[in-house]
Write a protein that holds these residues in place. Sequence first.
Motif: not given
Length: 76
Positions: A21-30, A1-8
Amino acid sequence: MRKAIILQENSQNGEVLAYCPYCNEELEVSDLEMFFACPFCGGALEDNDDLQKFILSPSVRTWVSKSMKSISERNS
Ligand SMILES: [Zn+2]
């Protein structure tokens, strides 16, 4: 099951940040454009409206057009 990304969204400058949503690391678009997965933990992310919004957010679009320009300049 995929989890939704967290946006701020920063209410002051409108910049949108995304977190795994799994490890709370900041994600880049790339990281997301190709794989829809977290590069830190490998968690699969749901391809939903929030993810598309992040990929298409204004600050990101500026960055993408800049990098595209530099790429085409390099190649010419
Ligand atoms: Zn992660």
